[in-house]
Design a protein around this motif. Structure first.
Motif, mmCIF file in Angstrom:
data_model
loop_
_atom_site.group_PDB
_atom_site.id
_atom_site.type_symbol
_atom_site.label_atom_id
_atom_site.label_comp_id
_atom_site.label_asym_id
_atom_site.label_seq_id
_atom_site.Cartn_x
_atom_site.Cartn_y
_atom_site.Cartn_z
ATOM 1 N N PHE A 183 -1.259 -6.620 4.025
ATOM 2 C CA PHE A 183 -0.991 -5.334 3.387
ATOM 3 C C PHE A 183 0.243 -4.701 4.019
ATOM 4 O O PHE A 183 0.322 -4.571 5.247
ATOM 5 C CB PHE A 183 -2.195 -4.402 3.535
ATOM 6 C CG PHE A 183 -3.404 -4.848 2.752
ATOM 7 C CD1 PHE A 183 -3.425 -4.770 1.374
ATOM 8 C CD2 PHE A 183 -4.521 -5.351 3.405
ATOM 9 C CE1 PHE A 183 -4.534 -5.185 0.649
ATOM 10 C CE2 PHE A 183 -5.639 -5.765 2.692
ATOM 11 C CZ PHE A 183 -5.640 -5.692 1.311
ATOM 12 N N ALA A 184 1.198 -4.297 3.176
ATOM 13 C CA ALA A 184 2.463 -3.748 3.660
ATOM 14 C C ALA A 184 2.507 -2.237 3.470
ATOM 15 O O ALA A 184 2.135 -1.719 2.413
ATOM 16 C CB ALA A 184 3.632 -4.395 2.924
ATOM 17 N N LEU A 185 2.992 -1.561 4.492
ATOM 18 C CA LEU A 185 3.152 -0.106 4.453
ATOM 19 C C LEU A 185 4.552 0.248 4.938
ATOM 20 O O LEU A 185 4.984 -0.197 6.006
ATOM 21 C CB LEU A 185 2.123 0.579 5.351
ATOM 22 C CG LEU A 185 0.800 1.021 4.733
ATOM 23 C CD1 LEU A 185 -0.182 1.414 5.828
ATOM 24 C CD2 LEU A 185 1.016 2.186 3.785
ATOM 25 N N ALA A 186 5.251 1.083 4.170
ATOM 26 C CA ALA A 186 6.604 1.490 4.528
ATOM 27 C C ALA A 186 6.661 2.991 4.777
ATOM 28 O O ALA A 186 6.175 3.776 3.957
ATOM 29 C CB ALA A 186 7.577 1.124 3.408
ATOM 30 N N LEU B 235 0.828 -1.205 0.000
ATOM 31 C CA LEU B 235 0.000 0.000 0.000
ATOM 32 C C LEU B 235 0.863 1.257 0.000
ATOM 33 O O LEU B 235 0.373 2.343 0.268
ATOM 34 C CB LEU B 235 -0.929 -0.002 1.223
ATOM 35 C CG LEU B 235 -1.970 -1.127 1.302
ATOM 36 C CD1 LEU B 235 -2.836 -0.956 2.553
ATOM 37 C CD2 LEU B 235 -2.838 -1.181 0.058
ATOM 38 N N GLY B 236 2.123 1.123 -0.324
ATOM 39 C CA GLY B 236 3.033 2.268 -0.327
ATOM 40 C C GLY B 236 3.757 2.366 1.027
ATOM 41 O O GLY B 236 3.909 1.370 1.697
ATOM 42 N N ALA B 237 4.135 3.496 1.508
ATOM 43 C CA ALA B 237 3.997 4.751 0.806
ATOM 44 C C ALA B 237 5.069 4.926 -0.259
ATOM 45 O O ALA B 237 4.988 5.817 -1.101
ATOM 46 C CB ALA B 237 4.080 5.890 1.822
ATOM 47 N N LEU B 238 6.079 4.014 -0.233
ATOM 48 C CA LEU B 238 7.206 4.112 -1.154
ATOM 49 C C LEU B 238 7.402 2.783 -1.883
ATOM 50 O O LEU B 238 6.834 1.755 -1.511
ATOM 51 C CB LEU B 238 8.493 4.452 -0.388
ATOM 52 C CG LEU B 238 8.444 5.653 0.561
ATOM 53 C CD1 LEU B 238 9.729 5.718 1.369
ATOM 54 C CD2 LEU B 238 8.233 6.926 -0.220
#
Length: 224
Positions: A134-137, A9-12
């Motif tokens: 869901f992955a978020l960085a 899912l981002g952010a990067l």
């Protein structure tokens, strides 16, 4: 809960890079070869995988049903990169660097088609019944914001089983992030690349069908 799919899912771009490193899932073509492209197991790219998406923009994608998030009138070149001046997303891969405004306009139709296709895929990944991590960085998401994001996903698919892999890398790392931080966070989850019996049978059936088609071609042409 065991996961066979992880979605950025981002952010990067860091998130997509890291989940593929962690799962050794290096190519979407592999899923196509085994006949499971529609299942989108492993770490399929989402619309958020290869663009920079601030948290407010992530929420807008869900609220707007992934529609209207890339319009030509909202795009401009900032520091050699095409950015969305309305939602503040950055598009490093859909457009070449150092484009003029005219170059952005010329490249827009193809970029828009790719973006819309990825939006459609992301809708499917959220809307199906496959449990999804869901992955978020580096999103710096608060507890309240995480609750809102959960509600947005639940609104689209009330029965969806999912969880979040959240990593806030320390400063001093390049775009790929901190491998150690991702390794530590990933240990909390169970991931499997194993296929179900029905999926394995489907693969065998598709391979057999492909072999029969090739054999028929050889018989018709007399070439082996």
């Amino acid at each position: 809960m065991e996961f066979r799919r992880i979605v950025s899912l981002g952010a990067l771009c860091e998130a997509q890079y890291q989940i593929r490193r962690l799962t050794n899932d290096t190519s979407e073509r592999a899923r196509y070869v085994v006949g499971l492209k529609s299942a989108a197991l492993g770490c399929p790219s989402s619309v958020f995988s290869w663009q920079i998406t601030p948290l407010p923009a992530l929420f807008e994608y869900f609220k707007r049903d992934f529609k209207g998030m890339m319009e030509l009138g909202d795009l401009a070149v900032r520091d050699r990169v095409v950015v969305n001046t309305r939602f503040h997303t950055q598009h490093h891969h859909e457009f070449k660097k150092d484009l003029s405004d005219e170059g952005v306009a010329e490249s827009f139709p193809i970029a828009r088609r790719k973006h819309d296709a990825m939006c459609e895929r992301t809708r499917r990944l959220v809307g199906d019944d496959e449990p999804t991590l869901f992955a978020l960085a580096r999103s710096r998401i608060s507890a309240e914001e995480l609750s809102e994001l959960t509600d947005l996903i639940r609104f689209r698919n009330p029965s969806k089983r999912f969880d979040f892999l959240l990593v806030e890398a320390a400063d001093g790392h390049d775009w790929t992030g901190d491998d150690g931080a991702w390794n530590e966070a990933f240990r909390a989850f169970e991931y499997s690349s194993k296929l179900r019996l029905a999926e394995r049978l489907l693969i065998h059936a598709l391979k057999a069908k492909s072999q029969l088609i090739r054999l028929r071609g050889h018989l018709e042409t007399g070439k082996f």
